[in-house]
Each structure stands twice: as C-alpha cells, then as structure tokens.
Design a protein around this motif. Structure first.
Motif, PDB file in Angstrom:
ATOM      1  N   CYS A 163       0.854  -1.193   0.000  1.00 21.33           N
ATOM      2  CA  CYS A 163       0.000   0.000   0.000  1.00 21.33           C
ATOM      3  C   CYS A 163       0.886   1.237   0.000  1.00 21.33           C
ATOM      4  O   CYS A 163       1.982   1.218   0.569  1.00 21.33           O
ATOM      5  CB  CYS A 163      -0.853   0.056   1.270  1.00 21.33           C
ATOM      6  SG  CYS A 163      -1.945  -1.345   1.454  1.00 21.33           S
TER       7      CYS A 163
ATOM      8  N   THR B   1       3.389   4.025  -0.225  1.00 20.72           N
ATOM      9  CA  THR B   1       4.808   4.060  -0.599  1.00 20.72           C
ATOM     10  C   THR B   1       5.349   2.657  -0.864  1.00 20.72           C
ATOM     11  O   THR B   1       6.138   2.443  -1.785  1.00 20.72           O
ATOM     12  CB  THR B   1       5.587   4.765   0.537  1.00 20.72           C
ATOM     13  OG1 THR B   1       5.158   6.121   0.557  1.00 20.72           O
ATOM     14  CG2 THR B   1       7.077   4.706   0.329  1.00 20.72           C
TER      15      THR B   1
ATOM     16  N   ILE C 280       5.278  -6.099   0.638  1.00 22.25           N
ATOM     17  CA  ILE C 280       6.241  -5.090   1.089  1.00 22.25           C
ATOM     18  C   ILE C 280       5.530  -4.233   2.127  1.00 22.25           C
ATOM     19  O   ILE C 280       4.451  -3.693   1.866  1.00 22.25           O
ATOM     20  CB  ILE C 280       6.743  -4.228  -0.083  1.00 22.25           C
ATOM     21  CG1 ILE C 280       7.361  -5.123  -1.164  1.00 22.25           C
ATOM     22  CG2 ILE C 280       7.758  -3.189   0.407  1.00 22.25           C
ATOM     23  CD1 ILE C 280       7.918  -4.379  -2.359  1.00 22.25           C
TER      24      ILE C 280
ATOM     25  N   GLN D 154       6.512  -1.621   5.662  1.00 22.53           N
ATOM     26  CA  GLN D 154       7.395  -1.120   6.717  1.00 22.53           C
ATOM     27  C   GLN D 154       6.941  -1.643   8.070  1.00 22.53           C
ATOM     28  O   GLN D 154       7.704  -2.221   8.815  1.00 22.53           O
ATOM     29  CB  GLN D 154       7.384   0.418   6.683  1.00 22.53           C
ATOM     30  CG  GLN D 154       8.359   1.110   7.621  1.00 22.53           C
ATOM     31  CD  GLN D 154       7.986   1.071   9.084  1.00 22.53           C
ATOM     32  OE1 GLN D 154       8.791   0.665   9.936  1.00 22.53           O
ATOM     33  NE2 GLN D 154       6.779   1.442   9.415  1.00 22.53           N
ATOM     34  N   SER D 155       5.664  -1.411   8.375  1.00 17.55           N
ATOM     35  CA  SER D 155       5.164  -1.759   9.703  1.00 17.55           C
ATOM     36  C   SER D 155       4.996  -3.263   9.877  1.00 17.55           C
ATOM     37  O   SER D 155       5.079  -3.784  10.987  1.00 17.55           O
ATOM     38  CB  SER D 155       3.803  -1.097   9.936  1.00 17.55           C
ATOM     39  OG  SER D 155       2.869  -1.570   8.972  1.00 17.55           O
ATOM     40  N   GLY D 156       4.709  -3.943   8.774  1.00 18.23           N
ATOM     41  CA  GLY D 156       4.385  -5.367   8.875  1.00 18.23           C
ATOM     42  C   GLY D 156       3.021  -5.616   9.479  1.00 18.23           C
ATOM     43  O   GLY D 156       2.670  -6.752   9.804  1.00 18.23           O
TER      44      GLY D 156
ATOM     45  N   THR E 174       0.104  -3.599   8.198  1.00 22.39           N
ATOM     46  CA  THR E 174      -0.940  -3.030   7.342  1.00 22.39           C
ATOM     47  C   THR E 174      -1.952  -4.121   7.003  1.00 22.39           C
ATOM     48  O   THR E 174      -1.602  -5.154   6.415  1.00 22.39           O
ATOM     49  CB  THR E 174      -0.306  -2.437   6.068  1.00 22.39           C
ATOM     50  OG1 THR E 174       0.609  -1.426   6.478  1.00 22.39           O
ATOM     51  CG2 THR E 174      -1.351  -1.842   5.145  1.00 22.39           C
TER      52      THR E 174
ATOM     53  N   VAL F 222       5.251   9.884   9.980  1.00 26.25           N
ATOM     54  CA  VAL F 222       4.135   9.209   9.305  1.00 26.25           C
ATOM     55  C   VAL F 222       4.457   9.021   7.821  1.00 26.25           C
ATOM     56  O   VAL F 222       4.160   7.985   7.233  1.00 26.25           O
ATOM     57  CB  VAL F 222       2.821   9.989   9.528  1.00 26.25           C
ATOM     58  CG1 VAL F 222       1.727   9.489   8.598  1.00 26.25           C
ATOM     59  CG2 VAL F 222       2.378   9.827  10.978  1.00 26.25           C
ATOM     60  N   ALA F 223       5.085  10.032   7.217  1.00 23.44           N
ATOM     61  CA  ALA F 223       5.450   9.896   5.796  1.00 23.44           C
ATOM     62  C   ALA F 223       6.666   8.980   5.696  1.00 23.44           C
ATOM     63  O   ALA F 223       7.711   9.229   6.281  1.00 23.44           O
ATOM     64  CB  ALA F 223       5.766  11.260   5.215  1.00 23.44           C
ATOM     65  N   SER F 224       6.514   7.928   4.935  1.00 23.48           N
ATOM     66  CA  SER F 224       7.565   6.922   4.836  1.00 23.48           C
ATOM     67  C   SER F 224       8.710   7.429   3.961  1.00 23.48           C
ATOM     68  O   SER F 224       8.494   7.859   2.827  1.00 23.48           O
ATOM     69  CB  SER F 224       6.951   5.659   4.236  1.00 23.48           C
ATOM     70  OG  SER F 224       7.838   4.601   4.345  1.00 23.48           O
TER      71      SER F 224
ATOM     72  N   GLN G 238      13.550  -0.450   1.223  1.00 19.81           N
ATOM     73  CA  GLN G 238      12.768  -1.425   0.443  1.00 19.81           C
ATOM     74  C   GLN G 238      13.359  -1.580  -0.959  1.00 19.81           C
ATOM     75  O   GLN G 238      13.472  -2.688  -1.489  1.00 19.81           O
ATOM     76  CB  GLN G 238      11.305  -0.953   0.343  1.00 19.81           C
ATOM     77  CG  GLN G 238      10.518  -1.172   1.638  1.00 19.81           C
ATOM     78  CD  GLN G 238       9.320  -0.253   1.780  1.00 19.81           C
ATOM     79  OE1 GLN G 238       9.102   0.659   0.973  1.00 19.81           O
ATOM     80  NE2 GLN G 238       8.532  -0.468   2.821  1.00 19.81           N
TER      81      GLN G 238
ATOM     82  N   LEU H 223       3.029  11.727  -3.873  1.00 19.85           N
ATOM     83  CA  LEU H 223       2.402  11.276  -2.614  1.00 19.85           C
ATOM     84  C   LEU H 223       3.034  11.983  -1.416  1.00 19.85           C
ATOM     85  O   LEU H 223       2.329  12.459  -0.515  1.00 19.85           O
ATOM     86  CB  LEU H 223       2.548   9.749  -2.461  1.00 19.85           C
ATOM     87  CG  LEU H 223       2.019   9.161  -1.142  1.00 19.85           C
ATOM     88  CD1 LEU H 223       0.508   9.331  -1.019  1.00 19.85           C
ATOM     89  CD2 LEU H 223       2.380   7.679  -1.008  1.00 19.85           C
ATOM     90  N   LYS H 224       4.380  12.085  -1.430  1.00 19.61           N
ATOM     91  CA  LYS H 224       5.062  12.734  -0.300  1.00 19.61           C
ATOM     92  C   LYS H 224       4.567  14.168  -0.158  1.00 19.61           C
ATOM     93  O   LYS H 224       4.303  14.639   0.937  1.00 19.61           O
ATOM     94  CB  LYS H 224       6.585  12.767  -0.499  1.00 19.61           C
ATOM     95  CG  LYS H 224       7.346  11.526  -0.214  1.00 19.61           C
ATOM     96  CD  LYS H 224       7.456  11.124   1.235  1.00 19.61           C
ATOM     97  CE  LYS H 224       6.340  10.219   1.632  1.00 19.61           C
ATOM     98  NZ  LYS H 224       6.407   8.837   1.265  1.00 19.61           N
TER      99      LYS H 224
ATOM    100  N   GLU I  51       0.726  14.366   1.030  1.00 15.11           N
ATOM    101  CA  GLU I  51       0.361  13.895   2.376  1.00 15.11           C
ATOM    102  C   GLU I  51       0.831  14.824   3.487  1.00 15.11           C
ATOM    103  O   GLU I  51       0.227  14.861   4.550  1.00 15.11           O
ATOM    104  CB  GLU I  51       0.824  12.461   2.625  1.00 15.11           C
ATOM    105  CG  GLU I  51       2.300  12.264   2.801  1.00 15.11           C
ATOM    106  CD  GLU I  51       2.669  10.802   3.005  1.00 15.11           C
ATOM    107  OE1 GLU I  51       2.001  10.113   3.778  1.00 15.11           O
ATOM    108  OE2 GLU I  51       3.645  10.356   2.374  1.00 15.11           O
TER     109      GLU I  51
END
Ligand code: F6R
Length: 608
Positions: free
Chosen positions: A301, A303, A347, A349-351, A353, A399-401, A408, A484-485, A488
């Motif tokens: 989802c 990024t 993929i 970051q948090s694992g 989602t 919050v912004a990855s 990744q 997106l960056k 957001e």
C-alpha cells in the motif's frame, strides 16, 4: 491504529509517570485523543495528543499499575467521551483497545437489555460491560476476560484492568499487535516495543487469538479457549533512543538523513561481491522452491506499493521473472489467478498493514509461496509469510515513509540479484549490482549535503497550488511517490504521471502557475524525458528537474535543477527519491505544517 500501553510494578514506581512517558514514544500510532487509568487514582482523558493529557494530570495522580491509550478514531468522533480507557457500569473494569469490534452493535443491544448503560459511541466499551457481566458469575478476572473475549468478533490489541484485582493487567491480541515486556518485578503490555525498551529488552510477542495475564512478577499466556501457551522471551536489540528524533526538528528529516546508514544496514552481510551473489538468510529455507517459481505478485500500500512497482522493473529486466504489482487493497477482493508456482511478495514497513496482511493470507489460501520485505521484526506479516527479507532500517516514526522506501528498494535490488543468479544472471552482472549498491551510501550522503539548495527551491515554489511529477521506466513509480510525499504532508494537489502519458491528457493542465517536477537522470529514456520537458516548456509551465551531475544542458530546459550522482539504471530511483523527499519536507515546513503528524493520517493502518 491506536497505541496501547500498560504497566504493573512492585518496585514503588509511579505507573502513571511510566505510562505517560511510554505514550510519548507511541504517538505516531495515533494522536486525536489520549487517556490513562490507574486503580488508585481513576481515569483522565484529553482530546489531542499525549502532551495534552499530561497537562491535565493533577499532582498526586498515582498508580502501582495502569493502562494508557492513544486514539486514532474509527468508531465515534475524536472527543473526550470517546477517548479510551472505557469503563463498565460500576467503574471497576477498564479497557483500552486498538482495532474494531465488528459485532459491537449486537453485543451492545444484548447488554442494554441486561441493564447496562453506555457512556460512549465506541465499539470498545462493550468489552468492559461484557467483562462486568461475566464477573457476576466468574469471580476470577482472567477467566471472566477470557469469556468476554470469546464473544467478541473483529480485530483487537487490548489491555484491561479490574479494581478487584488491581495489580493484574490482561492483554489480548487478534489482528492488532501486542507485545509483553518482562522486567525485574514489573511487566508491560504495548502495541509495539518502543515504550518498553527503556525498561527492558526482554519481550514476548503475542500471536492472534492469545490472551496474556500479567502481574509484576508473572505472565501467563492463554489461547482464547483457555489452554496455556508457553513461549520463550526474545531479546530486542533496538534501544529506545533509536526511536527518538536525534537532534532534528522532525522525525521525517532525521529519517531522510539516515539514508546512507539505512542502505548500509540493509545490505550488510548480504553481498558476496567477488562472486556477484546476494546472500539472504531469510530466504534460505525456501531457496530451492524459489528457483521453481515462474511469477511474482507484489502487494503493498502507498509508498510500499511504489517500491513494488520499481521492483517490477528491476526483477523483470535483471532476473527475467514475470512480475505483477497490485495494491493490496485490490488484490484481496479480486479473484487473482495464483498457483503453486506463484510468489506473493508483501512489502510493508510496519508489517501490520491490514490490507497487505490479508493479501498475503489470500495468496496463501490459493497455494502461493509468500514472502515479505518487512521492516518491523516480529510483526504479523513477518511472521505469517513463509520467508522474507528484513529491512533493518530501524523504527520509522515519521508518518510519511522515507527511509523505509530507500531500504525497500535496496532490498528489492538484493532480491533481484538473488533470484537473477538462480535464473541465468551472469556473475559479472551480479558484481556490477553489488558494487553499485555498496557505493550508494556515499552517493546518498552527497545528495543530503545539497539540502540547503533544495530548501531554497521549496521556498521559491511554496505558493504553487498544484504539482505534476513525471518520470519514465524506473522513475515512473518514483514520480508517483514524489507526488504522494508532497500531498500527504503539504495538503496540496500533486499528481504523478508517466511522462509518456502527458500528451494523452495531463498536458492540458499545464500553464505558468502549474509546476512540473521531471525526473530526468541520464539513462536509457533520457532523450524521451527531454522531449516531454520541451512540451511543458512550450506551454510555459515552470520546470524543476532531477538530473545527473554534469548535465549542464538541462539548465536550458529547466528553471531549477536538483543534481544527483549517477549509478546503474536499476538503482537510480534510490538516489532520485531522496531530493523528492527533501523537497516535500521543506515545502511542508514552508507552509508551517507539522510534517510528522499529517492531518487525517496515522503511521500504521491496521484497519481497512
Ligand atoms: C506514505 C506512507 C504510506 C505507507 C503505507 C504502507 O508516506 O507512509 O503510504 O507506505 O501505509 O505502510 P506499510 O509499509 O507499513 O505497510
């Protein structure tokens, strides 16, 4: 999406202080309201972030145990009334919750007919009343909690307390992460390890459908059915400071600045440069199966999805394996054609989602081999996939990855080399990728050193209301990520577009007030990018370019240029995304927004 933290001690500490400190490090999980309860002093709630709650806590507020919560609203407005903890009718049972209780309406109706009255509009409150109901016949708090949890459907990470057994806290997990911390004469329950690490590194991760009953000196884990579970504690290496801002104004800037270190950590010990091989320990158990696979579906989802799209170009061009990339939220509702020779790669970051997790579960149901590129050790996606590659990027709090994406993409390059060498990639090509990967940290540092210039550019364009980002091939997904960056954290309209698509519609928007950011580094599609830029220039559209160092000619086309070093084409996005992250960061700062806490967003999306 919310943060939970609970503590019980026999060491004479004030639990209220420990809980409040912990809430501050959980703030990225939610910040529209906060609340705390201790059996000794009762409950305080506040709308807003943890600092607002802290201001409201009176002197002398004390507890030997307690629970505290940060909320990101799902059911009910972000009001004090809806803030957690929630209580039963008697005020003896208190609950904090992350997730959604799906059958709360039916349960609420049933409880109301039994005489319970509700104070909030939340789904969570039903649990407190359910426990109260069971305590009428079952005096043991743990047993009553188990009975109540068996009636609940949905997702939860929960902590609850009962004044009749004040040193005990019950934690439970179903779809939302819960970690236990084991200290000397004290125990913790939290949504993740960050508030626990300053007290202890010994942790136990709960699995879905498990319930923990903790006191200062004991922890017992049960299945929902009531059977006991034995699980070894794990030692976590991250220290709590790793999750702090480290001198920067915002986590986002700190995390962008960590880029060089992040790439180093992602590739550390994973390249055998002289042989042109990638060594990925997390894939060893499935190495043979991987060689037989004929297709990859990447799910993610936001990024992480754009990382996947970039990975598609890497894997198809260099590993020769067909790849599709799907938004996880779409994949799970399609009827995807998946078989035993398909890899479904998540993929995240948090694992945590939820859509990505469900996509993996869907892939598994259909017989796929599931893999993860995941940053958070012990997270649900990491545990539910058959094998995977950890990012080792450290906690990402903004919050912004940002740093997660850099990692990744580096991990995808490793995976490309790993799968490519199984499929005929030459050692020479493998060596070339390995060498280029090793050079990235220094190259990223060189870009970071130009940040003052990027800040000036952000200032120059700060009044623009719209932005277009264009790119081709490897930089096509990066155009979407750049947009997106910006949107957001700056709340302005920004669009990503494949440069080749401009003439098919988007070019109509271009005028003197509509700037375009063109990713035009010197690669196999540079000439095409240059002609797209000509078309924009001809319509008087302001142009910013990301270009390769040494390309002076581009200054005739672009009003402003951000220069980046050159690497091999497949790795160039890892460099190109860095100035885009910095531009978005400085642009949002010009607007005076809190970039670490964009409105309406939270760090980890554990609901649909
Ligand atoms: C954007 C952003 C989100 C996440 C997305 C997936 O800056 O942070 O788009 O990338 O919510 O999150 P993870 O990677 O945790 O699955």
């Amino acid at each position: 999406m919310c943060g939970i933290f609970a503590f019980t001690t026999k060491n004479g500490k004030n639990a209220a202080e420990v809980l409040m400190d912990g809430l501050m490090s959980l703030e990225y999980r939610g910040y529209d309201s906060a609340g705390i309860f201790t059996p000794e002093s009762g409950s305080i709630k506040a709308v807003g972030a943890a600092a607002q709650l802290r201001r409201k806590i009176p002197a002398g507020f004390f507890g030997k145990s307690g629970i505290a919560h940060l909320r990101w609203a799902t059911h009910g407005e972000p009001t004090e009334q809806n803030a957690h903890p929630h209580q039963d009718c008697s005020g003896d049972v208190w609950v904090i919750h992350n997730g959604i209780i799906e059958n709360f309406k039916a349960l609420k109706k049933k409880l109301e007919t039994l005489g319970h009255t509700f104070k909030s509009a939340t789904d969570t409150e039903v649990l407190a009343h359910l426990v109260e109901e069971h305590l009428k016949t079952e005096k043991d708090f743990t047993k009553a909690a188990l009975l109540a949890l068996n009636e609940v459907k949905g997702t939860y990470g929960i902590a609850m307390q009962y004044r009749g057994d004040p040193s005990r806290v019950i934690g439970a997990r179903m779809g939302s992460p819960v970690v236990l911390g084991l200290g000397e004469g004290e125990r913790f329950i939290a949504s993740d390890a960050s508030p626990i690490l300053r007290h202890t590194r010994q942790v136990v991760f709960l699995e879905d459908g498990e319930v923990a009953s903790i006191t200062p000196e004991s922890h017992t884990i049960y299945k929902l059915a009531g059977t006991k579970v034995s699980r070894e504690a794990e030692h976590i290496d991250w220290n709590a400071e790793a999750a702090q801002r480290g001198g920067y104004d915002h986590f986002m800037l700190k995390e962008i600045m960590e880029g060089p270190e992040v790439v180093e950590n992602t590739i550390r010990g994973r390249l055998r440069e002289s042989e042109g091989l990638a060594k990925l320990g997390g894939l060893e158990s499935v190495e043979r199966d991987l060689a037989k696979m004929d297709r990859i579906i990447i799910v993610g989802c936001g990024t992480a999805y754009f990382a996947g799209l970039t990975g598609e170009y890497m894997l198809e061009e260099h590993a020769g394996i067909p790849v599709e990339v799907e938004l996880a939220s779409e994949f799970r509702y399609r009827n995807p054609v998946v078989n035993g020779r398909t890899i479904v790669l998540a993929i995240s970051q948090s694992g945590e989602t939820l859509d990505t997790l469900e996509a993996i579960r869907e892939g598994k149901r259909r017989g796929a081999l599931t893999l993860g590129i995941v940053n958070t050790v012990g997270s649900t996606i990491a545990r539910e996939t058959d094998a995977g590659v950890y990012n080792h990027a450290g906690p990402e709090i903004g919050v912004a990855s940002t740093k997660a994406l850099v990692s990744q993409l580096s991990a995808l390059a490793l995976l490309t080399t790993f799968l490519g060498r199984q499929r005929g990639m030459s050692a020479h090509e493998g060596r070339e990728i390995a060498r280029a990967l090793r050079a990235l940290p220094q190259q990223i540092q060189a870009i970071l050193n130009t940040r003052d210039g990027i800040q000036k550019m952000a200032k120059k364009y700060k009044n623009a209301r719209d932005f277009l980002y264009i790119g081709r091939k490897y930089n096509y997904p990066i155009a979407f990520e750049g947009a997106l960056k910006l949107k957001e954290i700056s709340y302005i309209h920004a669009e990503g577009c494949g440069a080749g698509e401009m003439k098919h519609g988007p070019l109509a928007m271009i005028d003197q007030k509509f700037p375009t950011l063109a990713i035009a580094t010197s690669d196999s599609v540079y000439e095409k990018m240059a002609s797209n830029m000509q078309e924009i220039k001809a319509r008087k559209g302001p142009l910013i370019a990301i270009a390769s160092e040494g390309n002076d000619e581009i200054k005739q086309l672009a009003d402003d240029v951000m220069y980046v070093p050159k690497t091999i084409e497949m790795l160039q996005p890892i460099l190109n995304v860095v100035p885009l992250q910095l531009f978005a960061y400085f642009f949002a700062r010009e607007k005076g927004y809190n970039v670490d806490r964009p409105r309406n967003l939270a760090k980890s999306v554990t609901v649909e």
